[in-house]
Write a protein that holds these residues in place. Sequence first.
Motif, mmCIF file in Angstrom:
data_model
loop_
_atom_site.group_PDB
_atom_site.id
_atom_site.type_symbol
_atom_site.label_atom_id
_atom_site.label_comp_id
_atom_site.label_asym_id
_atom_site.label_seq_id
_atom_site.Cartn_x
_atom_site.Cartn_y
_atom_site.Cartn_z
ATOM 1 N N ASN A 58 104.154 -9.750 8.624
ATOM 2 C CA ASN A 58 103.028 -9.099 7.962
ATOM 3 C C ASN A 58 103.218 -7.591 7.883
ATOM 4 O OD1 ASN A 58 101.693 -11.499 7.542
ATOM 5 N ND2 ASN A 58 100.596 -11.415 9.494
ATOM 6 N N GLN A 59 103.776 -7.029 8.962
ATOM 7 C CA GLN A 59 104.018 -5.590 8.967
ATOM 8 C C GLN A 59 105.030 -5.207 7.895
ATOM 9 O OE1 GLN A 59 105.247 -4.124 12.776
ATOM 10 N NE2 GLN A 59 105.459 -2.017 12.086
ATOM 11 N N LYS A 60 106.057 -6.033 7.745
ATOM 12 C CA LYS A 60 107.071 -5.772 6.720
ATOM 13 C C LYS A 60 106.462 -5.840 5.333
ATOM 14 C CE LYS A 60 111.253 -7.707 4.650
ATOM 15 N NZ LYS A 60 112.216 -8.817 4.666
ATOM 16 N N ALA A 61 105.633 -6.862 5.093
ATOM 17 C CA ALA A 61 105.021 -7.028 3.773
ATOM 18 C C ALA A 61 104.135 -5.841 3.422
ATOM 19 C CB ALA A 61 104.219 -8.324 3.737
ATOM 20 N N SER A 62 103.347 -5.378 4.392
ATOM 21 C CA SER A 62 102.434 -4.265 4.112
ATOM 22 C C SER A 62 103.181 -2.949 3.919
ATOM 23 C CB SER A 62 101.413 -4.126 5.241
ATOM 24 O OG SER A 62 102.065 -3.843 6.468
ATOM 25 N N SER A 63 104.391 -2.867 4.461
ATOM 26 C CA SER A 63 105.184 -1.658 4.232
ATOM 27 C C SER A 63 105.820 -1.644 2.845
ATOM 28 C CB SER A 63 106.278 -1.540 5.300
ATOM 29 O OG SER A 63 107.268 -2.548 5.131
ATOM 30 N N LEU A 64 105.869 -2.831 2.233
ATOM 31 C CA LEU A 64 106.463 -2.938 0.899
ATOM 32 C C LEU A 64 105.418 -2.915 -0.210
ATOM 33 C CD1 LEU A 64 109.088 -5.778 1.536
ATOM 34 C CD2 LEU A 64 109.543 -3.323 1.337
ATOM 35 N N PHE A 65 104.281 -3.596 0.025
ATOM 36 C CA PHE A 65 103.313 -3.806 -1.054
ATOM 37 C C PHE A 65 101.888 -3.569 -0.560
ATOM 38 C CE2 PHE A 65 106.798 -6.946 -1.611
ATOM 39 C CZ PHE A 65 107.378 -6.417 -2.756
ATOM 40 N N GLU A 66 100.994 -3.343 -1.526
ATOM 41 C CA GLU A 66 99.580 -3.181 -1.234
ATOM 42 C C GLU A 66 98.773 -3.645 -2.447
ATOM 43 O OE1 GLU A 66 96.348 0.410 -0.440
ATOM 44 O OE2 GLU A 66 98.489 0.767 -0.046
ATOM 45 N N ILE A 67 97.676 -4.357 -2.182
ATOM 46 C CA ILE A 67 96.781 -4.778 -3.263
ATOM 47 C C ILE A 67 95.874 -3.610 -3.634
ATOM 48 C CG2 ILE A 67 94.956 -6.385 -3.957
ATOM 49 C CD1 ILE A 67 96.043 -8.344 -1.866
ATOM 50 N N SER A 68 95.796 -3.314 -4.917
ATOM 51 C CA SER A 68 94.950 -2.215 -5.389
ATOM 52 C C SER A 68 93.997 -2.742 -6.457
ATOM 53 C CB SER A 68 95.817 -1.093 -5.973
ATOM 54 O OG SER A 68 94.998 -0.063 -6.501
ATOM 55 N N LEU A 69 92.704 -2.588 -6.195
ATOM 56 C CA LEU A 69 91.685 -2.981 -7.168
ATOM 57 C C LEU A 69 91.221 -1.768 -7.962
ATOM 58 C CD1 LEU A 69 89.473 -5.435 -5.076
ATOM 59 C CD2 LEU A 69 91.111 -6.027 -6.860
ATOM 60 N N GLU A 70 90.729 -2.042 -9.139
ATOM 61 C CA GLU A 70 90.207 -0.995 -10.018
ATOM 62 C C GLU A 70 89.185 -0.122 -9.289
ATOM 63 O OE1 GLU A 70 87.690 -1.024 -14.229
ATOM 64 O OE2 GLU A 70 88.780 -2.801 -13.579
ATOM 65 N N LYS A 71 89.324 1.185 -9.418
ATOM 66 C CA LYS A 71 88.440 2.175 -8.777
ATOM 67 C C LYS A 71 88.459 2.051 -7.251
ATOM 68 C CE LYS A 71 85.285 2.465 -12.724
ATOM 69 N NZ LYS A 71 83.886 2.317 -13.196
ATOM 70 N N ASN A 72 89.569 1.534 -6.712
ATOM 71 C CA ASN A 72 89.724 1.386 -5.259
ATOM 72 C C ASN A 72 88.576 0.591 -4.636
ATOM 73 O OD1 ASN A 72 92.182 2.873 -5.048
ATOM 74 N ND2 ASN A 72 91.000 4.785 -5.218
ATOM 75 N N ALA A 73 88.092 -0.383 -5.354
ATOM 76 C CA ALA A 73 86.930 -1.160 -4.908
ATOM 77 C C ALA A 73 87.270 -1.996 -3.678
ATOM 78 C CB ALA A 73 86.441 -2.064 -6.035
ATOM 79 N N ASN A 74 86.314 -2.100 -2.778
ATOM 80 C CA ASN A 74 86.427 -3.040 -1.660
ATOM 81 C C ASN A 74 85.281 -4.041 -1.660
ATOM 82 O OD1 ASN A 74 84.261 -1.537 -0.766
ATOM 83 N ND2 ASN A 74 85.385 -0.544 0.895
ATOM 84 N N GLN A 75 84.455 -3.983 -2.727
ATOM 85 C CA GLN A 75 83.437 -5.005 -2.937
ATOM 86 C C GLN A 75 83.261 -5.256 -4.425
ATOM 87 O OE1 GLN A 75 80.099 -3.163 -0.884
ATOM 88 N NE2 GLN A 75 79.188 -2.540 -2.838
ATOM 89 N N VAL A 76 82.951 -6.505 -4.759
ATOM 90 C CA VAL A 76 82.786 -6.928 -6.147
ATOM 91 C C VAL A 76 81.588 -7.859 -6.221
ATOM 92 C CG1 VAL A 76 85.233 -6.724 -6.757
ATOM 93 C CG2 VAL A 76 84.385 -8.860 -5.789
ATOM 94 N N GLN A 77 81.120 -8.131 -7.427
ATOM 95 C CA GLN A 77 80.025 -9.066 -7.620
ATOM 96 C C GLN A 77 80.532 -10.378 -8.207
ATOM 97 O OE1 GLN A 77 77.360 -6.647 -10.052
ATOM 98 N NE2 GLN A 77 76.111 -6.196 -8.261
ATOM 99 N N MET A 78 79.815 -11.431 -7.925
ATOM 100 C CA MET A 78 80.170 -12.741 -8.458
ATOM 101 C C MET A 78 80.227 -12.687 -9.981
ATOM 102 S SD MET A 78 80.874 -15.876 -7.607
ATOM 103 C CE MET A 78 80.090 -16.680 -6.227
ATOM 104 N N ASN A 79 81.254 -13.328 -10.546
ATOM 105 C CA ASN A 79 81.518 -13.405 -11.986
ATOM 106 C C ASN A 79 81.973 -12.075 -12.592
ATOM 107 O OD1 ASN A 79 80.954 -16.201 -12.348
ATOM 108 N ND2 ASN A 79 78.778 -15.746 -12.230
ATOM 109 N N GLN A 80 82.252 -11.105 -11.762
ATOM 110 C CA GLN A 80 82.774 -9.833 -12.256
ATOM 111 C C GLN A 80 84.268 -9.944 -12.542
ATOM 112 O OE1 GLN A 80 82.163 -6.542 -9.557
ATOM 113 N NE2 GLN A 80 83.526 -5.164 -10.688
#
Length: 351
Positions: free
Chosen positions: A23-45
Amino acid sequence: MKIINYFCIVLITSLFTACGSGNQKASSLFEISLEKNANQVQMNQEIGIKIKNKQEKQIQSVEYSIDGTPIPLNNDKIKIDLPTLGNKVLTAKITFDGETVAINKNLKVLSEKAPEIYTYTIINEYPHDTKSYTQGLEFYNDTLYESTGRKGQSFLRKLDFKTGKVFEQIDLDETYFGEGITILNDKIYQLTWQSGLGFIYDLNSFEKFDNFQYGKSREGWGLTNDGSKLFKSDGTEKIWFINPDTMTEDGYIETVTNSSIFNSANELEYVDGKIYANVYQKPSVMIIDSKTGAIEGVINFSGLSDIITKTENWDKTNYVLNGIAYHPERKTFFVTGKFWDKMFEVQIQKK
């Protein structure tokens, strides 16, 4: 022989090191990035998503999922369509250079609509025992069942709701703080607060015949049922599902609005796919979708405390609204509070 043992130890150590650092190796290579750096979303968005490729690896494919549910990618966007709301884990399975790794991102999935506001009309007023620190309230065949709290004052009783006459009562041991109740399959289930223990009574004989212990749920607060399973609140954002045959917790929903995850569900009542939940220490009741956890409405009962008789030791902490029961024949709700001298029969409507 010593040389062989040495190489075996080195090989085993390297295998464990590789597994532990994946897991440490994976996080050093890649990162998930959502639009506007969101960490919350609404259903059906629909929301834009991409993978930050920190070391510019050659990515062959990316597959997204949330709590194991596959999420299709369309024009670099994902649509949030899940069976339940609340705290989730967004996972990206990335294949690159002949290798596959998984990375995660914590995500809050909220309701797509704000709760609607409801009010009430008083139909009738009935007497309520001012010594009852009400924690659970439920009707069965026109008879009212009530559970109360506080150590040394907790009991389970059945009574005539019109007169307040007590038919039968079981006093709990003074070590227990009584909480919510529900009735299913000729059994009464009762919670206690912080003891991690619940009681089961025979509905007809009104005698306790069994106990049950909580699983992962933190405490005992409210209890209700939908005819096949029990719902249990525990003072967190979770409402747990309990199998009445095994008394094990088989999952949960989280109570969520369009803007936050809410953690104050207390006494519960189930009616037609919705859970009605007293808000802890507030004069209001939430209307919760029992499948998704969405808080679809809030009933404002703030005016009721103005028309009850306040005793000399009145204080707003102890004398709060708590206790909600639905009468299926009358199609009305009954509500009261801790130490209140009245119980109200009400009809609920949108404001």
